[in-house]
Design a protein around this motif. Structure first.
Motif, mmCIF file in Angstrom:
data_model
loop_
_atom_site.group_PDB
_atom_site.id
_atom_site.type_symbol
_atom_site.label_atom_id
_atom_site.label_comp_id
_atom_site.label_asym_id
_atom_site.label_seq_id
_atom_site.Cartn_x
_atom_site.Cartn_y
_atom_site.Cartn_z
ATOM 1 N N PRO A 663 0.832 -1.210 0.000
ATOM 2 C CA PRO A 663 0.000 0.000 0.000
ATOM 3 C C PRO A 663 0.863 1.255 0.000
ATOM 4 O O PRO A 663 2.004 1.221 0.471
ATOM 5 N N PRO A 664 0.318 2.337 -0.501
ATOM 6 C CA PRO A 664 1.067 3.594 -0.516
ATOM 7 C C PRO A 664 1.515 3.976 0.894
ATOM 8 O O PRO A 664 0.796 3.735 1.865
ATOM 9 N N LEU A 665 2.684 4.566 0.964
ATOM 10 C CA LEU A 665 3.267 4.915 2.255
ATOM 11 C C LEU A 665 2.635 6.195 2.801
ATOM 12 O O LEU A 665 2.562 7.206 2.107
ATOM 13 N N VAL A 666 2.201 6.092 4.061
ATOM 14 C CA VAL A 666 1.538 7.230 4.697
ATOM 15 C C VAL A 666 2.394 7.684 5.871
ATOM 16 O O VAL A 666 2.932 6.864 6.607
ATOM 17 N N VAL A 667 2.535 8.996 6.028
ATOM 18 C CA VAL A 667 3.310 9.520 7.151
ATOM 19 C C VAL A 667 2.304 9.916 8.225
ATOM 20 O O VAL A 667 1.594 10.894 8.057
ATOM 21 N N GLY A 668 2.207 9.169 9.292
ATOM 22 C CA GLY A 668 1.224 9.491 10.335
ATOM 23 C C GLY A 668 0.410 8.254 10.669
ATOM 24 O O GLY A 668 0.503 7.235 9.978
ATOM 25 N N ASP A 669 -0.390 8.380 11.715
ATOM 26 C CA ASP A 669 -1.067 7.186 12.228
ATOM 27 C C ASP A 669 -2.562 7.152 11.934
ATOM 28 O O ASP A 669 -3.060 6.216 11.327
ATOM 29 N N ALA A 670 -3.253 8.196 12.365
ATOM 30 C CA ALA A 670 -4.714 8.138 12.264
ATOM 31 C C ALA A 670 -5.133 8.382 10.822
ATOM 32 O O ALA A 670 -4.865 9.431 10.240
ATOM 33 N N LEU A 671 -5.739 7.397 10.220
ATOM 34 C CA LEU A 671 -6.106 7.490 8.813
ATOM 35 C C LEU A 671 -7.569 7.881 8.686
ATOM 36 O O LEU A 671 -8.396 7.480 9.503
ATOM 37 N N PRO A 672 -7.922 8.617 7.623
ATOM 38 C CA PRO A 672 -9.348 8.870 7.389
ATOM 39 C C PRO A 672 -10.081 7.533 7.295
ATOM 40 O O PRO A 672 -9.539 6.573 6.720
ATOM 41 N N PRO A 673 -11.294 7.447 7.862
ATOM 42 C CA PRO A 673 -11.986 6.155 7.931
ATOM 43 C C PRO A 673 -12.121 5.470 6.575
ATOM 44 O O PRO A 673 -11.923 4.262 6.458
ATOM 45 N N TRP A 674 -12.430 6.209 5.512
ATOM 46 C CA TRP A 674 -12.619 5.556 4.207
ATOM 47 C C TRP A 674 -11.319 4.945 3.724
ATOM 48 O O TRP A 674 -11.309 3.901 3.097
ATOM 49 N N TRP A 675 -10.202 5.632 4.052
ATOM 50 C CA TRP A 675 -8.899 5.131 3.621
ATOM 51 C C TRP A 675 -8.589 3.820 4.363
ATOM 52 O O TRP A 675 -8.141 2.841 3.768
ATOM 53 N N ALA A 676 -8.866 3.834 5.677
ATOM 54 C CA ALA A 676 -8.601 2.630 6.476
ATOM 55 C C ALA A 676 -9.465 1.474 5.978
ATOM 56 O O ALA A 676 -9.003 0.329 5.876
ATOM 57 N N ALA A 677 -10.697 1.776 5.624
ATOM 58 C CA ALA A 677 -11.592 0.710 5.143
ATOM 59 C C ALA A 677 -11.268 0.319 3.710
ATOM 60 O O ALA A 677 -11.648 -0.753 3.241
ATOM 61 N N GLY A 678 -10.599 1.201 3.007
ATOM 62 C CA GLY A 678 -10.257 0.935 1.608
ATOM 63 C C GLY A 678 -11.399 1.214 0.653
ATOM 64 O O GLY A 678 -11.275 0.992 -0.554
ATOM 65 N N THR A 679 -12.491 1.712 1.171
ATOM 66 C CA THR A 679 -13.649 1.926 0.305
ATOM 67 C C THR A 679 -14.576 3.001 0.876
ATOM 68 O O THR A 679 -14.564 3.260 2.086
ATOM 69 N N ALA A 680 -15.356 3.595 -0.002
ATOM 70 C CA ALA A 680 -16.351 4.591 0.430
ATOM 71 C C ALA A 680 -17.510 4.540 -0.539
ATOM 72 O O ALA A 680 -17.337 4.182 -1.703
#
Ligand code: GLA
Length: 710
Positions: A663-680
């Motif tokens: 997966p793309p590299l993210v700098v930081g911990d708390a992800l937007p919910p749709w991103w964490a779920a992978g879908t919206a």
């Protein structure tokens, strides 16, 4: 497309645009409107429109209102560049030929086209301009000049000229270099001439490609823009001229030296086509028109674009049957459909210093010819493709040794400068032409070759480029007629020959030699201004780019190569099992989405340069594919919400993040919910107007999103 007239004011309409030509009287007709659709104007309304556009006569100016005509000329008071210029060699007193003053003989309308015929008996010239506004909204202009006199006429220039309104004040065109083609530049328009010339005998890596003039600040999604492309693979001059009189014109034509084009009595010069389009939806609106026009061209390959492996960056000149077989095995395993053997297969070609012109298989490297490899490739269910460079010759080749006069030279006996250790083969020489044609025909007859990667690695500097361009066209025509279904790629040291003329005879362009994914994003973004993605080769390269030395994650490389005619340009035999699995997943996805790539509308969001968002949306807006690419560390700690242009506000969509590799590299911990779920799942209005929050993405990451209407 519709056409109406009144009887001498003509109105062409297509795809939301209109062109009105005032052809009244005997003067050279003038375009009085090119831009937004004016609706179903005809009869008296058209005449009233034309009447209303007669400009005022100012002080210190010609007494007749000055109009920018289809063929602007000094004889009509035009103080800018002339539309046609020339002279009669050896007749220094022939002022009529040097200052032509053609008058209109007739203007006829047929279908979507107008034909304006002008004549100047004193100069011995006839000029005919054809204007066609195609249903996709692309305006095509070409001009013929006939020498109706009794002595030779030397043409200096023939320029297609289009008027632009005063509100078009910003110009954008492209420049570039090897491995960095089609790089945009923008400037405010000022009085004077903005001229871009290509003197490469091919469009070149720095080709202007398209001259776009528009309202201030125009972008991908907004602004009113007028674009002109000169569809020609040789020397060209592209121009925008703003006169202090208040006239602005855009134009393009071939670029010649004195005496390059001399018409004998009765001879006719036919210009290349100038293609133009207008949009009030910014650059995406222009691309939509050009893409549909290119997609409708006759003779195009209609079948799904086969996933390709090209051997160049995998083996370069190190041709070895065992190694190439293993590469073909690996390619077939991941799902490749076309295997292309690049440079290095012909007589003596162990490096780039020799062999061009000797188009027979090298017996020392290939004792049984290419048969064992071709059989292996086709046995694995893949097509076979082959690299050739028919327009060139190495001084160290049998053909150059035997026929030194086939080398294109400015002066007999004077050696032109070497360029990649090679010279141009004079294809206008009938024997040289026949030699190359017969050699390529022999290859196509001996082997089941589905595809030629047709390269041109040197500028044509040594003689006028026109005869070479015409001979190359003829050669492609002959080969395509003889081998129906044969596909050709236009390659020229990467992307040095990308134009809408070569695409009449070819099925894709190699946009650049850079497979650095980030560089490729830029090249594809701007090549896509005119050329639809399925005609632009896009290959997944090695982790460490061969052209820049930069290393990129596989995910960015895969995401980048989905938006094109997808392929691989790497040694798969050395890939890790994990990478091979990812590439296999990618090939599966490419095959699934290629109908969308081949028909989709290109959309590019107007974002900051640190993060690009581009996509393809099906014409019914039911499905889409988007890429989010961070080109650098994002300016803001939390990137701007992701807006997905081109979706239908009335639909609801499911957005799915597709991770083909890590997966793309993210700098930081708390992800937007749709991103964490992978879908919206959200309404189109939200996706186009409010956007999806993005996590702080690291630099040089690629995110792929599949979008489908629920
Ligand atoms: C050019 C092309 C490359 C490759 C080499 C082979 O540079 O752009 O893709 O085919 O030639 O010599």
């Amino acid at each position: 497309m519709t056409a109406s007239s009144s009887p001498e004011v003509h109105h062409l309409r297509a795809a939301g645009s209109s062109l009105v030509l005032d052809a009244r009287g005997t003067g050279v007709p003038a375009i009085v409107h090119w831009g937004a659709d004016l609706g179903a104007l005809d009869g008296p309304a058209l005449t009233a429109l034309a009447d209303s556009q007669a400009p005022a006569v100012t002080a210190s100016s010609p007494d007749a209102p000055l109009r920018s005509t289809l063929v602007p000329l000094a004889a009509d008071g035009w103080p800018g560049l002339p539309g046609v210029a020339g002279w009669r060699p050896g007749e220094p007193d022939d002022g009529a030929a040097r200052r032509p003053a053609p008058r209109q003989v007739r203007t006829t309308s047929a279908g979507d086209a107008l034909r304006v015929v002008l004549a100047d008996p004193a100069a011995g010239l006839e000029v005919a301009v054809r204007l066609a506004l195609h249903e996709q909204g692309v305006l095509e202009i070409s001009t013929t000049v006939t020498n109706a006199g009794t002595t030779p006429y030397a043409l200096e220039q023939v320029v297609s000229t289009l008027p632009l309104p005063a509100r078009a004040t910003e110009v954008l065109d492209l420049s570039g270099r090897w491995a960095g083609e089609r790089s945009p530049q923008r400037a405010p328009l000022r009085d004077g001439l903005w001229e871009r010339e290509t003197r490469h005998g091919r469009p070149g890596h720095d080709a202007p490609f398209a001259t776009v003039v528009g309202t201030p600040g125009f972008g991908f999604r907004a602004g009113e823009v007028w674009a002109v492309h000169h569809a020609w693979s040789g020397d060209t001059a592209a121009r925008v001229e703003r006169l202090p009189s208040g006239h602005t014109v855009a134009g393009a034509g071939e670029l010649w030296g004195p005496g390059d084009v001399v018409l004998g009595p009765g001879e006719i010069y036919t210009s290349p086509r100038t293609l133009a389009a207008w949009s009030d939806d910014g650059l995406d609106g222009l691309s939509a028109r050009f893409h549909s026009w290119v997609r409708a061209r006759p003779g195009r390959a209609e079948r799904p674009r086969p996933v390709t492996l090209n051997t160049w960056e995998a083996v370069y000149f190190e041709h070895d049957l065992g190694r190439l077989r293993a590469l073909a095995d690996a390619a077939a395993r991941v799902g490749v459909e076309r295997f292309v053997l690049d440079d290095g297969w012909f007589r003596g070609r162990r490096d780039d210093r020799r062999g061009l012109g000797d188009w027979t298989v090298d017996g020392t490297v290939w004792p049984e010819g290419l048969h064992p490899l071709v059989q292996h490739v086709t046995g694995l269910g893949m097509e076979f493709g082959l690299w050739v460079e028919p327009e060139m010759v190495s001084p160290d080749s049998d053909v150059a040794r035997r026929h030194p006069d086939w080398v294109l030279r400015a002066v007999p006996g004077r050696e032109p400068p070497l360029w990649r250790h090679q010279q141009v083969l004079d294809l206008a020489h009938p024997d040289a032409y026949a030699h190359v044609r017969d050699a390529v025909v022999a290859l196509l007859e001996e082997y089941p070759i589905a595809y030629l990667k047709w390269d041109q690695n040197r500028d044509v500097l040594d003689a006028p480029s026109r005869p070479q361009v015409l001979a190359t066209r003829r050669l492609m025509d002959e080969l395509r007629a003889r081998f129906p279904g044969l596909e050709i790629e236009s390659c020229s040291s990467g992307g040095g020959k990308v134009d809408l003329d070569v695409l009449d005879r070819t099925d894709r362009v190699w946009a650049s030699d850079t497979n650095d994914a980030l560089e490729r994003q830029a090249v594809q973004r701007w090549t896509g201004l005119l050329v639809p993605p399925e005609l632009v080769g896009s290959h997944v390269g090695d982790a460490r780019s061969h052209t820049t030395g930069r290393t990129h994650d596989l995910s960015l490389r895969l995401v980048t190569a989905v938006f094109g005619h997808s392929g691989i340009e790497a040694d798969l035999t050395r890939a890790t099992p994990e990478d091979l699995e990812a590439v296999t997943r990618w090939v599966r996805l490419v095959k699934e989405v290629r109908p969308l790539v081949a028909t989709g509308t290109t959309v590019r969001a107007d974002t900051d340069d640190d993060c690009w968002v581009h996509g393809l949306v099906t014409p019914d807006a039911r499905e889409a594919l988007f890429a989010v690419v961070t080109r650098a560390a994002t300016r803001a700690a939390v990137p701007a919400p992701l807006l997905l242009p081109g979706l239908d506000a009335r639909r609801t969509y499911r957005v799915e993040r597709v991770d083909l590799a890590k997966p793309p590299l993210v700098v930081g911990d708390a992800l937007p919910p749709w991103w964490a779920a992978g879908t919206a799942e959200l309404p189109g209005t939200v996706l186009t107007e409010v956007g999806l929050p993005l996590p702080p993405l690291a630099p040089e990451q690629g995110v792929l999103l599949r979008v489908a209407s629920t």
